[in-house]
Design a protein around this motif. Sequence first.
Motif, PDB file in Angstrom:
ATOM      1  N   VAL A   1      15.898   1.981  -5.689  1.00 16.01           N
ATOM      2  CA  VAL A   1      16.779   1.725  -6.849  1.00 16.01           C
ATOM      3  C   VAL A   1      17.180   0.440  -7.233  1.00 16.01           C
ATOM      4  CG1 VAL A   1      19.135   2.453  -7.666  1.00 16.01           C
ATOM      5  CG2 VAL A   1      17.792   3.793  -5.839  1.00 16.01           C
ATOM      6  N   GLU A   2      16.665   0.323  -8.570  1.00 22.27           N
ATOM      7  CA  GLU A   2      17.228  -1.342  -9.103  1.00 22.27           C
ATOM      8  C   GLU A   2      18.709  -1.296  -9.619  1.00 22.27           C
ATOM      9  OE1 GLU A   2      14.873  -4.161 -11.707  1.00 22.27           O
ATOM     10  OE2 GLU A   2      14.902  -2.183 -12.545  1.00 22.27           O
ATOM     11  N   VAL A   3      19.333  -1.940  -8.976  1.00 24.53           N
ATOM     12  CA  VAL A   3      20.942  -2.084  -9.199  1.00 24.53           C
ATOM     13  C   VAL A   3      21.233  -3.348  -9.799  1.00 24.53           C
ATOM     14  CG1 VAL A   3      23.057  -2.064  -8.018  1.00 24.53           C
ATOM     15  CG2 VAL A   3      21.002  -0.973  -7.020  1.00 24.53           C
ATOM     16  N   ALA A   4      20.591  -4.436  -9.834  1.00 24.79           N
ATOM     17  CA  ALA A   4      21.061  -5.946 -10.431  1.00 24.79           C
ATOM     18  C   ALA A   4      20.960  -5.543 -11.857  1.00 24.79           C
ATOM     19  CB  ALA A   4      20.183  -6.848 -10.122  1.00 24.79           C
TER      20      ALA A   4
ATOM     21  N   GLN B   1       0.768  -1.132   0.094  1.00 23.31           N
ATOM     22  CA  GLN B   1      -0.024  -0.082   0.041  1.00 23.31           C
ATOM     23  C   GLN B   1       0.744   1.387   0.151  1.00 23.31           C
ATOM     24  OE1 GLN B   1      -2.637  -1.322   3.478  1.00 23.31           O
ATOM     25  NE2 GLN B   1      -3.998  -0.426   2.233  1.00 23.31           N
ATOM     26  N   LEU B   2       2.188   0.967   0.083  1.00 21.10           N
ATOM     27  CA  LEU B   2       3.092   2.247   0.254  1.00 21.10           C
ATOM     28  C   LEU B   2       3.363   2.676  -1.158  1.00 21.10           C
ATOM     29  CD1 LEU B   2       5.474   1.279   3.241  1.00 21.10           C
ATOM     30  CD2 LEU B   2       3.452   2.255   3.271  1.00 21.10           C
ATOM     31  N   PRO B   3       3.149   4.168  -1.348  1.00 15.56           N
ATOM     32  CA  PRO B   3       3.465   4.543  -2.803  1.00 15.56           C
ATOM     33  C   PRO B   3       4.913   4.631  -2.777  1.00 15.56           C
ATOM     34  CG  PRO B   3       2.669   6.359  -1.489  1.00 15.56           C
ATOM     35  CD  PRO B   3       2.554   5.037  -0.552  1.00 15.56           C
ATOM     36  N   VAL B   4       5.455   3.959  -3.910  1.00 17.60           N
ATOM     37  CA  VAL B   4       6.919   4.069  -4.192  1.00 17.60           C
ATOM     38  C   VAL B   4       7.099   4.020  -5.724  1.00 17.60           C
ATOM     39  CG1 VAL B   4       7.400   2.358  -2.296  1.00 17.60           C
ATOM     40  CG2 VAL B   4       7.187   1.304  -4.381  1.00 17.60           C
ATOM     41  N   GLN B   5       8.397   4.333  -5.929  1.00 15.77           N
ATOM     42  CA  GLN B   5       8.934   4.403  -7.253  1.00 15.77           C
ATOM     43  C   GLN B   5      10.155   3.711  -7.407  1.00 15.77           C
ATOM     44  OE1 GLN B   5      10.247   8.231  -9.246  1.00 15.77           O
ATOM     45  NE2 GLN B   5      11.369   8.711  -7.416  1.00 15.77           N
ATOM     46  N   THR B   6      10.349   3.029  -8.363  1.00 19.49           N
ATOM     47  CA  THR B   6      11.470   2.191  -8.712  1.00 19.49           C
ATOM     48  C   THR B   6      12.289   2.753  -9.892  1.00 19.49           C
ATOM     49  OG1 THR B   6      10.577  -0.033  -7.798  1.00 19.49           O
ATOM     50  CG2 THR B   6      12.511  -0.268  -9.098  1.00 19.49           C
ATOM     51  N   VAL B   7      13.516   2.975  -9.769  1.00 20.97           N
ATOM     52  CA  VAL B   7      14.310   3.821 -10.777  1.00 20.97           C
ATOM     53  C   VAL B   7      15.543   3.239 -11.059  1.00 20.97           C
ATOM     54  CG1 VAL B   7      13.377   6.096 -10.058  1.00 20.97           C
ATOM     55  CG2 VAL B   7      15.680   5.451  -9.200  1.00 20.97           C
TER      56      VAL B   7
END
Length: 350
Positions: A343-346, A315-321
């Motif tokens: 942050v997407e690192v892989a 339910q938490l509003p997040v963004q993945t960059v």
Amino acid sequence: MKALRWYGRGDVRLDDVEVPRPGPGEVLIAVTLCGICGSDVEEYHAGPIVVPVSPHPLTGRAAPLTLGHEIVGVVAEAGEGVTLAPGTPVVPDVVLGCGRCWWCARGEYPLCERGAALGLQDDGGLAEYLVAPADRCVPLPGGMSAEVAVFAEPAAVAVRALDKAGDVSGAVVAVVGAGAIGLLVAQVARCRGAAAIVAVDPDPGRRALAGSCGLVAASPGDAADAAVRELTGGRGADVVVESAGTAAAVTGAVSLCRRGGTTVLLGVTPEPAALPALDVVLGEKRVVGSASHRWDTDVRGAVALLHGGHVRVDQLPVQTVPLADAVRRGLADPPRDLLKTIVEVAGVRG
């Protein structure tokens, strides 16, 4: 490898650096995801706050340093004497102690006078790889996703804060500051049996989010006071956790607390706060600080709560960059309507 390193205020760069090597008792972690904490944003806009610009007494490190302490990844290589197998998904506890002082001898390494944290006083997880102590890495249960596990570090902060408050079963709990940490605190309090939880925040969007999560939402000041008193028959909240990180929030949190109750100060602010001493003394209120976490109680407990669905982050509003966009979208100008940038690192490797 790519690493996002802090050089100075407003100066964080995506550098090419050597892959570190694990020493005895350490593991090399291939980072999957790393959350951006409010402290990272503060270091970008107002630092140096805790990032050292001269050699740190424990780590010996100084800027430039790789940011990021909300980490989930996979063991890529094990150092000498380590039994944690490569390929194991883990959440590392980023808190470091000297291992020799009075606090470390008692197992309270988060209170070490020379203490440090990966991502603040040593290289952290906004990089393809980092080195961490093997004995403080918490393996993930089977089937637990990285998207959930990346919340283990902030959830561990919430676990420790509620431990400082004591038994909250049947209690009315007020959380001042309905950001990511505040809402995680609320969920931990709920799963520990709190009777009602009031979320206090000046932002209408965050109050609406708190309401959608089943909390009683109120703005600071008279509205929060009225909400708490209605739930408690006028006595005040049994436990208040301040996670807003402002001087006004500290004063407000103590005022919401009942006589004989407990206020946990969790938010961090450089500005001095006026503690209402007369209210604290005559009301015999308990005011306690909380800041970090231990791997065995707090991080491991947070992983269990997240894996079991007792603490939910969907339910938490997040963004993945991607890592390449982390400065612009996560540090320099994070969206106000989101609680977290992940942050997407892989995906950088290859």
